[in-house]
Scaffold this motif. Structure first.
Motif, short mmCIF file in Angstrom:
data_model
loop_
_atom_site.label_atom_id
_atom_site.label_comp_id
_atom_site.label_asym_id
_atom_site.label_seq_id
_atom_site.Cartn_x
_atom_site.Cartn_y
_atom_site.Cartn_z
N GLY A 132 -1.52 7.79 6.33
CA GLY A 132 -2.45 7.57 5.23
C GLY A 132 -3.49 8.67 5.11
O GLY A 132 -3.86 9.07 4.00
N GLY B 258 -2.00 9.62 2.00
CA GLY B 258 -2.12 8.24 1.54
C GLY B 258 -2.71 8.10 0.15
O GLY B 258 -3.39 8.99 -0.36
N SER C 56 -0.66 2.81 -0.92
CA SER C 56 -0.09 2.90 0.43
C SER C 56 -1.04 2.31 1.47
O SER C 56 -0.59 1.71 2.45
CB SER C 56 0.24 4.36 0.78
OG SER C 56 -0.93 5.14 0.91
N TRP C 57 -2.35 2.45 1.25
CA TRP C 57 -3.29 1.81 2.17
C TRP C 57 -3.21 0.29 2.05
O TRP C 57 -3.37 -0.43 3.04
CB TRP C 57 -4.72 2.29 1.88
CG TRP C 57 -5.04 3.61 2.50
CD1 TRP C 57 -5.27 4.79 1.86
CD2 TRP C 57 -5.18 3.89 3.90
NE1 TRP C 57 -5.53 5.79 2.76
CE2 TRP C 57 -5.49 5.27 4.02
CE3 TRP C 57 -5.06 3.13 5.05
CZ2 TRP C 57 -5.68 5.89 5.25
CZ3 TRP C 57 -5.26 3.74 6.29
CH2 TRP C 57 -5.57 5.10 6.38
N THR D 221 5.06 1.54 2.48
CA THR D 221 3.96 2.46 2.75
C THR D 221 4.43 3.91 2.72
O THR D 221 3.79 4.78 2.11
CB THR D 221 3.33 2.15 4.12
OG1 THR D 221 2.78 0.83 4.09
CG2 THR D 221 2.22 3.15 4.45
N ALA E 58 3.20 6.53 -0.07
CA ALA E 58 2.42 7.67 0.40
C ALA E 58 3.02 8.99 -0.06
O ALA E 58 2.30 9.95 -0.31
CB ALA E 58 2.31 7.63 1.92
#
Length: 223
Positions: free
Chosen positions: A102, A106, A110-111, A150, A154
């Protein structure tokens, strides 16, 4: 003359560009022709290796929870203890891996999936400690799905971002198959995915009961 040629060869090897680094991670050198110009060792960066270890740890935790879900007696208790230990290790690895990713590339989305993965994993470990193996297994399944999401979010729209000046990143557009291939794959998935889901669901239903050492039959003498 021989010494001059040797010096020239050494100079050429030394002058070859290495992949740039960001945050201690060696990244992907892809040129303007979408050709990878690095070596095998270039791919073995710290974040990639840590991600591999994290996936293995998560898979072992997921398997331990499933074993506890499907067994009784001492096997179940041993699997639960192993799952709790592996889950704690996996939680630390996952936080470091996804947090590192991240910080590099990120986005807000994605966070968000990183938080989902972390909460689901912690909830799975807690459920396993209380003997709720079904919820524990579900939690690690959610963690696995959120981890994949994620990575996708990202990197989006890149598949392998380049770090060379003048290079071109591999994206979901230029790395995809041809339209005809995608059409064939879509129709194949539309037909076979429901079939796979049906027989997978049936196997889970057929083997829904717990088993233990008492279900192992006595050995039968032959002859």
């Amino acid at each position: 003359m021989e010494q001059e040629r040797l010096v020239l060869e050494v100079d050429v090897r030394v002058a070859q560009p290495r992949a740039p680094r960001r945050g201690g991670v060696e990244l992907d050198p892809i040129d303007r022709d979408l050709e990878y110009t690095g070596s095998l060792l270039t791919l073995l960066d710290p974040l990639g290796l840590l991600g591999g270890v994290t996936v293995v740890a998560l898979s072992l935790t997921h398997g331990a929870f499933f074993l506890a879900l499907k067994t009784t007696g001492t096997i179940r208790e041993d699997a639960r203890r192993l799952g709790t230990t592996l889950g704690a290790v996996t939680a630390v690895l996952a936080v470091v891996t996804l947090g590192w990713l991240g910080l590099l590339t990120g986005s807000a989305w994605s966070w968000a999936t990183t938080v989902v993965a972390a909460v689901a994993l912690l909830a799975a470990v807690a459920a396993n400690a209380r003997g709720r193996e079904g919820w524990a297994f579900t939690g690690t399944a959610v963690t696995a799905a959120a981890t994949v999401a994620t990575y996708f979010l990202a990197l989006f729209p890149d598949v392998m971002p380049t770090t060379l000046d003048g290079g071109r990143s591999l994206t979901i557009a230029n790395a995809s198959s041809s339209p005809m291939t995608l059409q064939i794959m879509t129709w194949a998935a539309a037909v076979f995915t429901p079939i796979v889901l049906l027989y997978t669901g049936y196997t889970y239903y057929a083997f829904r009961r717990r088993i233990g050492t008492q279900h192992i039959p006595e050995p039968v003498a032959v002859g």
